[in-house]
Motif scaffolding. Sequence first.
Motif, PDB file in Angstrom:
ATOM      1  N   TRP A 110       0.958  -1.327  -0.038  1.00 41.98           N
ATOM      2  CA  TRP A 110       0.035   0.250  -0.132  1.00 41.98           C
ATOM      3  C   TRP A 110       0.932   1.355  -0.070  1.00 41.98           C
ATOM      4  N   MET A 111       1.932   1.201   0.805  1.00 43.42           N
ATOM      5  CA  MET A 111       2.770   2.310   1.034  1.00 43.42           C
ATOM      6  C   MET A 111       3.512   2.731  -0.574  1.00 43.42           C
ATOM      7  N   ASN A 148      -8.068   2.377  -8.463  1.00 44.73           N
ATOM      8  CA  ASN A 148      -8.567   0.845  -8.181  1.00 44.73           C
ATOM      9  C   ASN A 148      -7.276   0.033  -7.691  1.00 44.73           C
ATOM     10  N   ARG A 149      -6.144   0.449  -7.970  1.00 38.56           N
ATOM     11  CA  ARG A 149      -5.144  -0.711  -7.272  1.00 38.56           C
ATOM     12  C   ARG A 149      -4.978  -0.293  -5.873  1.00 38.56           C
ATOM     13  N   LEU A 150      -5.076   1.358  -5.694  1.00 38.32           N
ATOM     14  CA  LEU A 150      -4.850   1.776  -4.507  1.00 38.32           C
ATOM     15  C   LEU A 150      -5.996   0.923  -3.405  1.00 38.32           C
ATOM     16  N   THR A 151      -7.192   1.117  -4.085  1.00 40.46           N
ATOM     17  CA  THR A 151      -8.236   0.664  -3.203  1.00 40.46           C
ATOM     18  C   THR A 151      -8.197  -0.968  -2.795  1.00 40.46           C
ATOM     19  N   ALA A 153      -5.302  -2.476  -2.612  1.00 42.42           N
ATOM     20  CA  ALA A 153      -4.276  -2.603  -1.651  1.00 42.42           C
ATOM     21  C   ALA A 153      -4.563  -2.415  -0.362  1.00 42.42           C
ATOM     22  N   GLU A 154      -5.258  -1.259  -0.158  1.00 38.79           N
ATOM     23  CA  GLU A 154      -5.918  -0.686   1.219  1.00 38.79           C
ATOM     24  C   GLU A 154      -6.913  -1.994   1.528  1.00 38.79           C
ATOM     25  N   HIS A 155      -7.860  -2.410   0.738  1.00 42.48           N
ATOM     26  CA  HIS A 155      -8.441  -3.351   1.166  1.00 42.48           C
ATOM     27  C   HIS A 155      -7.976  -4.825   1.715  1.00 42.48           C
ATOM     28  N   ALA A 156      -6.867  -5.070   1.057  1.00 40.05           N
ATOM     29  CA  ALA A 156      -6.094  -6.315   1.454  1.00 40.05           C
ATOM     30  C   ALA A 156      -5.571  -5.985   3.117  1.00 40.05           C
ATOM     31  N   PHE A 157      -4.848  -4.796   3.156  1.00 39.32           N
ATOM     32  CA  PHE A 157      -4.477  -4.364   4.579  1.00 39.32           C
ATOM     33  C   PHE A 157      -5.627  -4.217   5.214  1.00 39.32           C
ATOM     34  N   ASN A 158      -6.707  -3.725   5.070  1.00 38.15           N
ATOM     35  CA  ASN A 158      -7.763  -3.773   6.154  1.00 38.15           C
ATOM     36  C   ASN A 158      -8.393  -5.045   6.639  1.00 38.15           C
ATOM     37  N   LEU A 159      -8.230  -6.105   5.674  1.00 38.51           N
ATOM     38  CA  LEU A 159      -9.010  -7.432   5.909  1.00 38.51           C
ATOM     39  C   LEU A 159      -7.557  -8.131   6.839  1.00 38.51           C
ATOM     40  N   ALA A 160      -6.522  -7.723   6.705  1.00 41.03           N
ATOM     41  CA  ALA A 160      -5.416  -8.263   7.662  1.00 41.03           C
ATOM     42  C   ALA A 160      -5.454  -7.829   8.934  1.00 41.03           C
ATOM     43  N   GLU A 177     -16.050  -2.160   4.680  1.00 37.36           N
ATOM     44  CA  GLU A 177     -16.830  -2.353   3.270  1.00 37.36           C
ATOM     45  C   GLU A 177     -17.325  -0.958   2.857  1.00 37.36           C
ATOM     46  N   LYS A 178     -18.189  -0.337   3.772  1.00 39.93           N
ATOM     47  CA  LYS A 178     -18.705   0.919   3.539  1.00 39.93           C
ATOM     48  C   LYS A 178     -17.681   1.980   3.309  1.00 39.93           C
ATOM     49  N   MET A 179     -16.497   1.848   4.193  1.00 39.78           N
ATOM     50  CA  MET A 179     -15.407   2.768   4.134  1.00 39.78           C
ATOM     51  C   MET A 179     -14.987   2.704   2.631  1.00 39.78           C
ATOM     52  N   GLU A 180     -14.638   1.507   2.246  1.00 36.63           N
ATOM     53  CA  GLU A 180     -14.167   1.158   0.940  1.00 36.63           C
ATOM     54  C   GLU A 180     -15.026   1.597  -0.212  1.00 36.63           C
ATOM     55  N   ALA A 181     -16.262   1.316  -0.118  1.00 36.08           N
ATOM     56  CA  ALA A 181     -17.304   1.699  -1.093  1.00 36.08           C
ATOM     57  C   ALA A 181     -17.417   3.086  -1.403  1.00 36.08           C
ATOM     58  N   GLU A 182     -17.353   3.924   0.013  1.00 39.30           N
ATOM     59  CA  GLU A 182     -17.429   5.538  -0.072  1.00 39.30           C
ATOM     60  C   GLU A 182     -16.409   5.977  -0.769  1.00 39.30           C
TER      61      GLU A 182
END
Length: 196
Positions: A110-111, A148-151, A153-160, A177-182
Amino acid sequence: MTTLSLEEKQQHIWDSEQELARQLALQVLDKPTPPIWMIFIPIFFVFYAWQLKQYTSGLKSFADHYLISRRRALEATIEAQQRSQPVDIEALLARAESLPDPAKPLYRQWMVLLTDHYAALLTTRGNNHAALVRAGYHSKSNYLLFCNRLTQAEHAFNLALLPQIEGQSEDLRDVTEKMEAEARALRRQESDLIFA
């Protein structure tokens, strides 16, 4: 076209990040609404005023926490630009010392994306954030591809991180999921304005 200094570009980028965080907080956090009968009982209206103050404080706190890693990434990118060196991703990872081991490689990815993005904006010419994005990405599709790539990467990090956070895992996943969708919707709106 005006050539901005590195510090001026940094400020434009940071202002844009702060606005995105503010808009995201407004979308994610529910604003309290008083029942209509509350206006007839002043003590309850005082309670609503307290809830509203808590909500306002929550918006600021949400935005501040949302921006921590972004601020660090931008500062590291500026420092690297000033020294004409690559960004020290390992130093960024070291600053996030409380990360669980499974999240560290995802945070690194992500960084890398974030610092590459900031570097692209800092090395282009433009007199505002939109001009920097247009110069750095050349087209709406390129910019959306980055978003999309940033989202992702952030999603994978958040899930971890989710298993490490106390609370109902289903509720935490819903909020994430709400944060990511928004955030995705806000970035699309931003790209529509930038590449109009």
